[in-house]
Write a protein that holds these residues in place. Structure first.
Motif, PDB file in Angstrom:
ATOM      1  N   ALA A 243      -9.626  -0.205 -49.137  1.00 37.83           N
ATOM      2  CA  ALA A 243      -9.338  -0.209 -50.571  1.00 37.83           C
ATOM      3  C   ALA A 243     -10.349  -1.064 -51.328  1.00 37.83           C
ATOM      4  O   ALA A 243     -10.785  -0.700 -52.433  1.00 37.83           O
ATOM      5  CB  ALA A 243      -7.919  -0.730 -50.822  1.00 37.83           C
ATOM      6  N   ILE A 244     -10.748  -2.178 -50.748  1.00 37.06           N
ATOM      7  CA  ILE A 244     -11.742  -3.052 -51.383  1.00 37.06           C
ATOM      8  C   ILE A 244     -13.063  -2.317 -51.554  1.00 37.06           C
ATOM      9  O   ILE A 244     -13.697  -2.356 -52.612  1.00 37.06           O
ATOM     10  CB  ILE A 244     -11.925  -4.334 -50.546  1.00 37.06           C
ATOM     11  CG1 ILE A 244     -10.644  -5.167 -50.566  1.00 37.06           C
ATOM     12  CG2 ILE A 244     -13.114  -5.150 -51.054  1.00 37.06           C
ATOM     13  CD1 ILE A 244     -10.666  -6.353 -49.626  1.00 37.06           C
ATOM     14  N   VAL A 245     -13.485  -1.621 -50.498  1.00 36.30           N
ATOM     15  CA  VAL A 245     -14.736  -0.873 -50.557  1.00 36.30           C
ATOM     16  C   VAL A 245     -14.642   0.248 -51.592  1.00 36.30           C
ATOM     17  O   VAL A 245     -15.591   0.504 -52.347  1.00 36.30           O
ATOM     18  CB  VAL A 245     -15.070  -0.300 -49.161  1.00 36.30           C
ATOM     19  CG1 VAL A 245     -16.232   0.662 -49.242  1.00 36.30           C
ATOM     20  CG2 VAL A 245     -15.403  -1.431 -48.195  1.00 36.30           C
ATOM     21  N   SER A 246     -13.509   0.913 -51.650  1.00 35.74           N
ATOM     22  CA  SER A 246     -13.325   1.999 -52.622  1.00 35.74           C
ATOM     23  C   SER A 246     -13.379   1.473 -54.053  1.00 35.74           C
ATOM     24  O   SER A 246     -13.958   2.117 -54.941  1.00 35.74           O
ATOM     25  CB  SER A 246     -11.982   2.703 -52.374  1.00 35.74           C
ATOM     26  OG  SER A 246     -11.932   3.274 -51.085  1.00 35.74           O
ATOM     27  N   ILE A 247     -12.788   0.325 -54.297  1.00 34.90           N
ATOM     28  CA  ILE A 247     -12.813  -0.267 -55.632  1.00 34.90           C
ATOM     29  C   ILE A 247     -14.234  -0.635 -56.032  1.00 34.90           C
ATOM     30  O   ILE A 247     -14.656  -0.424 -57.176  1.00 34.90           O
ATOM     31  CB  ILE A 247     -11.898  -1.505 -55.682  1.00 34.90           C
ATOM     32  CG1 ILE A 247     -10.438  -1.072 -55.548  1.00 34.90           C
ATOM     33  CG2 ILE A 247     -12.108  -2.288 -56.976  1.00 34.90           C
ATOM     34  CD1 ILE A 247      -9.471  -2.212 -55.372  1.00 34.90           C
ATOM     35  N   LYS A 248     -14.999  -1.151 -55.097  1.00 33.45           N
ATOM     36  CA  LYS A 248     -16.382  -1.514 -55.395  1.00 33.45           C
ATOM     37  C   LYS A 248     -17.232  -0.273 -55.683  1.00 33.45           C
ATOM     38  O   LYS A 248     -18.106  -0.296 -56.546  1.00 33.45           O
ATOM     39  CB  LYS A 248     -16.975  -2.336 -54.251  1.00 33.45           C
ATOM     40  CG  LYS A 248     -16.362  -3.729 -54.153  1.00 33.45           C
ATOM     41  CD  LYS A 248     -17.107  -4.621 -53.201  1.00 33.45           C
ATOM     42  CE  LYS A 248     -16.595  -6.049 -53.340  1.00 33.45           C
ATOM     43  NZ  LYS A 248     -16.862  -6.625 -54.673  1.00 33.45           N
ATOM     44  N   ALA A 249     -16.966   0.801 -54.961  1.00 33.14           N
ATOM     45  CA  ALA A 249     -17.658   2.060 -55.246  1.00 33.14           C
ATOM     46  C   ALA A 249     -17.274   2.582 -56.625  1.00 33.14           C
ATOM     47  O   ALA A 249     -18.129   3.086 -57.376  1.00 33.14           O
ATOM     48  CB  ALA A 249     -17.335   3.096 -54.169  1.00 33.14           C
TER      49      ALA A 249
END
Length: 218
Positions: A89-95
């Motif tokens: 989820a963290i990676v998706s938010i950063k994307a």
């Protein structure tokens, strides 16, 4: 999750990440092309869709190294790794933050830049639609590349070399969709291919990015 998204958006604006930088680079590319190939309207109209897509791709590439680098440098990435929020989820938010500050402005201003390249009127809607479908894939793929190179000194060049081959399918189908729109042809096939690439990257790459980050943070 919303707090993390707002934080990343603020960082992008304060640190000169992608906000404004991508647009400026996009404008430079569009402005210089007529000087390189000539000011003939027919020639520019023929290559406009490809040039606009290539400019958008390179503009997205500029800010990829900042997606995770700032969090790595100040130790925030270690704190995020221990947070209750899953790393995927963290990676998706950063994307998503990268797309909102880089990809979305390119989509909104593409018609304006199309005027500078004498893009025919039928090509505007397919161009905007192709960028709207394709730029999220560029951000997600770029986040995966940023996860692979996070922590490496001067990893920007390596990041570009890793990401560019993965960008090629998106570039091919995005430019083909815009080209077919200019020529009045059916855009269904490149549209479906582009949508499939974007959906596939959004579904799979956050897990790969999270796995790579966990290895790098050990």
């Amino acid at each position: 999750m919303i707090a993390l998204l707002v934080r990343d958006l603020r960082l992008a604006m304060r640190a000169g990440g992608g906000f404004g930088l991508g647009l400026a680079f996009f404008l430079i590319v569009v402005t210089l092309v007529p000087f390189g190939v000539g000011p003939q309207s027919e020639l520019l109209a023929r290559i406009a869709s490809g040039i606009l897509w290539l400019g958008a791709l390179l503009a997205c590439l500029l800010s990829l190294d900042r997606i995770l680098a700032l969090d790595w440098e100040d130790g925030s990435l270690d704190l995020l790794a221990t947070a209750p929020l899953p790393m995927e989820a963290i990676v998706s938010i950063k994307a998503l933050a990268h797309w909102l500050t880089t990809g979305l402005p390119l989509v909104l201003f593409a018609p304006v830049f199309g005027l500078l390249l004498s893009l025919p009127e039928p090509g505007y809607m397919p161009l905007v639609l192709s960028l709207l479908l394709g730029t999220p894939a560029l951000s997600v793929i770029g986040t995966f590349g940023a996860a692979l190179t996070v922590g490496l000194k001067r990893g920007g060049l390596l990041l570009s070399l890793l990401v560019l081959p993965l960008y090629v399918p998106t570039l091919i189908f995005g430019a083909e969709m815009a080209r077919r729109g200019v020529e009045g042809l059916d855009i269904t096939t490149p549209l479906l291919m582009l949508a499939g690439i974007t959906c596939g990257t959004i579904a799979l790459l956050p897990f790969a990015s999270a796995a790579v980050l966990k290895v790098n943070l050990r």
